[in-house]
Motif scaffolding. Structure first.
Motif, PDB file in Angstrom:
ATOM      1  N   LYS A 166       0.925  -1.192  -0.113  1.00 25.78           N
ATOM      2  CA  LYS A 166      -0.179  -0.007   0.111  1.00 25.78           C
ATOM      3  C   LYS A 166       0.757   1.131  -0.008  1.00 25.78           C
ATOM      4  N   HIS A 167       0.494   2.235  -0.832  1.00 30.09           N
ATOM      5  CA  HIS A 167       1.023   3.519  -0.612  1.00 30.09           C
ATOM      6  C   HIS A 167       0.757   4.377   0.329  1.00 30.09           C
ATOM      7  N   LYS A 168       2.065   4.887   0.987  1.00 28.51           N
ATOM      8  CA  LYS A 168       1.662   5.749   2.098  1.00 28.51           C
ATOM      9  C   LYS A 168       1.354   7.139   1.835  1.00 28.51           C
ATOM     10  N   ARG A 169       1.649   7.573   0.593  1.00 25.93           N
ATOM     11  CA  ARG A 169       1.149   8.827   0.068  1.00 25.93           C
ATOM     12  C   ARG A 169      -0.103   8.960  -0.409  1.00 25.93           C
ATOM     13  N   LYS A 170      -1.026   9.744  -0.099  1.00 19.89           N
ATOM     14  CA  LYS A 170      -2.198   9.722  -0.530  1.00 19.89           C
ATOM     15  C   LYS A 170      -2.712  10.489  -1.662  1.00 19.89           C
ATOM     16  N   LEU A 171      -3.287  10.263  -2.332  1.00 22.91           N
ATOM     17  CA  LEU A 171      -3.705  11.083  -3.523  1.00 22.91           C
ATOM     18  C   LEU A 171      -4.797  11.930  -3.321  1.00 22.91           C
ATOM     19  N   VAL A 172      -4.685  13.368  -3.431  1.00 24.74           N
ATOM     20  CA  VAL A 172      -5.899  14.279  -3.419  1.00 24.74           C
ATOM     21  C   VAL A 172      -6.133  14.978  -4.509  1.00 24.74           C
ATOM     22  N   PHE A 173      -7.272  14.833  -4.983  1.00 30.53           N
ATOM     23  CA  PHE A 173      -7.770  15.351  -6.378  1.00 30.53           C
ATOM     24  C   PHE A 173      -8.507  16.524  -5.939  1.00 30.53           C
ATOM     25  N   ILE A 174      -8.370  17.659  -6.453  1.00 25.13           N
ATOM     26  CA  ILE A 174      -9.149  18.908  -6.202  1.00 25.13           C
ATOM     27  C   ILE A 174      -9.776  19.380  -7.546  1.00 25.13           C
ATOM     28  N   CYS A 175     -10.807  19.511  -7.261  1.00 21.91           N
ATOM     29  CA  CYS A 175     -11.554  20.014  -8.436  1.00 21.91           C
ATOM     30  C   CYS A 175     -11.300  21.391  -8.914  1.00 21.91           C
ATOM     31  N   GLY A 219      -7.925   9.912  -1.571  1.00 26.82           N
ATOM     32  CA  GLY A 219      -7.901   8.403  -1.454  1.00 26.82           C
ATOM     33  C   GLY A 219      -9.073   8.004  -2.058  1.00 26.82           C
ATOM     34  N   ASP A 220     -10.051   7.200  -1.326  1.00 29.37           N
ATOM     35  CA  ASP A 220     -11.291   6.803  -2.026  1.00 29.37           C
ATOM     36  C   ASP A 220     -12.311   7.385  -1.231  1.00 29.37           C
ATOM     37  N   HIS A 221     -12.203   8.571  -0.428  1.00 29.47           N
ATOM     38  CA  HIS A 221     -13.262   9.255   0.084  1.00 29.47           C
ATOM     39  C   HIS A 221     -13.656  10.586  -0.700  1.00 29.47           C
ATOM     40  N   PHE A 222     -14.736  10.785  -0.785  1.00 31.72           N
ATOM     41  CA  PHE A 222     -15.368  11.927  -1.505  1.00 31.72           C
ATOM     42  C   PHE A 222     -15.744  12.849  -0.367  1.00 31.72           C
ATOM     43  N   CYS A 223     -15.139  14.071  -0.598  1.00 31.96           N
ATOM     44  CA  CYS A 223     -15.423  15.121   0.560  1.00 31.96           C
ATOM     45  C   CYS A 223     -16.261  16.365  -0.231  1.00 31.96           C
ATOM     46  N   LYS A 224     -17.476  16.381   0.101  1.00 35.62           N
ATOM     47  CA  LYS A 224     -18.334  17.242  -0.419  1.00 35.62           C
ATOM     48  C   LYS A 224     -18.359  18.513   0.422  1.00 35.62           C
ATOM     49  N   SER A 273     -13.876  21.505   3.625  1.00 35.21           N
ATOM     50  CA  SER A 273     -13.125  22.690   4.414  1.00 35.21           C
ATOM     51  C   SER A 273     -11.739  21.881   4.674  1.00 35.21           C
ATOM     52  N   VAL A 274     -10.769  22.786   4.961  1.00 33.90           N
ATOM     53  CA  VAL A 274      -9.401  22.357   5.164  1.00 33.90           C
ATOM     54  C   VAL A 274      -9.399  21.300   6.101  1.00 33.90           C
ATOM     55  N   GLU A 275     -10.038  21.491   7.382  1.00 32.96           N
ATOM     56  CA  GLU A 275     -10.112  20.470   8.560  1.00 32.96           C
ATOM     57  C   GLU A 275     -10.677  19.156   8.117  1.00 32.96           C
ATOM     58  N   LYS A 276     -11.644  19.122   7.169  1.00 30.59           N
ATOM     59  CA  LYS A 276     -12.383  17.708   6.790  1.00 30.59           C
ATOM     60  C   LYS A 276     -11.169  17.091   5.943  1.00 30.59           C
ATOM     61  N   VAL A 277     -10.625  17.869   5.104  1.00 31.96           N
ATOM     62  CA  VAL A 277      -9.891  16.930   4.308  1.00 31.96           C
ATOM     63  C   VAL A 277      -8.442  16.722   5.123  1.00 31.96           C
ATOM     64  N   LEU A 278      -8.070  17.432   5.923  1.00 35.97           N
ATOM     65  CA  LEU A 278      -6.767  16.993   6.673  1.00 35.97           C
ATOM     66  C   LEU A 278      -6.913  15.835   7.680  1.00 35.97           C
ATOM     67  N   THR A 279      -8.274  15.762   8.101  1.00 40.63           N
ATOM     68  CA  THR A 279      -8.690  14.543   8.947  1.00 40.63           C
ATOM     69  C   THR A 279      -8.608  13.189   7.949  1.00 40.63           C
ATOM     70  N   GLU A 280      -9.178  13.371   6.727  1.00 36.37           N
ATOM     71  CA  GLU A 280      -8.972  12.180   5.757  1.00 36.37           C
ATOM     72  C   GLU A 280      -7.585  12.049   5.533  1.00 36.37           C
ATOM     73  N   ILE A 281      -6.887  13.028   5.279  1.00 40.73           N
ATOM     74  CA  ILE A 281      -5.383  12.732   4.998  1.00 40.73           C
ATOM     75  C   ILE A 281      -4.708  11.977   6.205  1.00 40.73           C
ATOM     76  N   LYS A 282      -4.955  12.288   7.403  1.00 41.18           N
ATOM     77  CA  LYS A 282      -4.187  11.703   8.402  1.00 41.18           C
ATOM     78  C   LYS A 282      -4.772  10.599   8.736  1.00 41.18           C
ATOM     79  N   LYS A 283      -6.195  10.117   8.235  1.00 41.50           N
ATOM     80  CA  LYS A 283      -6.551   8.506   8.398  1.00 41.50           C
ATOM     81  C   LYS A 283      -5.489   7.512   7.571  1.00 41.50           C
ATOM     82  N   SER A 284      -5.339   6.566   8.347  1.00 38.77           N
ATOM     83  CA  SER A 284      -4.301   5.583   7.566  1.00 38.77           C
ATOM     84  C   SER A 284      -5.242   4.661   6.888  1.00 38.77           C
TER      85      SER A 284
END
Ligand code: FES
Length: 80
Positions: A2-11, A61-66, A69-80
């Motif tokens: 598994k890759h440690k680096r998460k991919l973050v797609f920003i529309c 990653g595989d989570h869609f954030c609708k 906000s910065v906080e929500k995205v950072l929470t998702e990034i920190k999740k392993s």
């Protein structure tokens, strides 16, 4: 493996830009430059994801954030 680096797609479509996607990107870049998060993710700008009603949209990653906000995205990034 598994890759440690998460991919973050920003529309980067027009509706998401209007809703602050650029500012969000800059803030996320700054936040993930902190030593604890450095190298934990890779940002990729995308075209319209066809979910404009919930702008700004970001996929972590595989989570869609609708309407995210910065906080929500950072929470998702920190999740392993
Ligand atoms: S502009 Fe972002 S989903 Fe359409």
């Amino acid at each position: 493996m598994k890759h440690k680096r998460k991919l973050v797609f920003i529309c980067n479509g027009s509706d998401c830009k209007k809703s602050g996607a650029k500012k969000l990107y800059k803030e996320l870049k700054g936040a993930t430059d902190e030593p604890s998060l450095r190298g934990s993710c890779k940002f990729i700008k995308t075209k319209c994801m066809d979910m404009c009603k919930t702008a700004p949209n970001i996929i972590v990653g595989d989570h869609f954030c609708k309407k995210t906000s910065v906080e929500k995205v950072l929470t998702e990034i920190k999740k392993s």
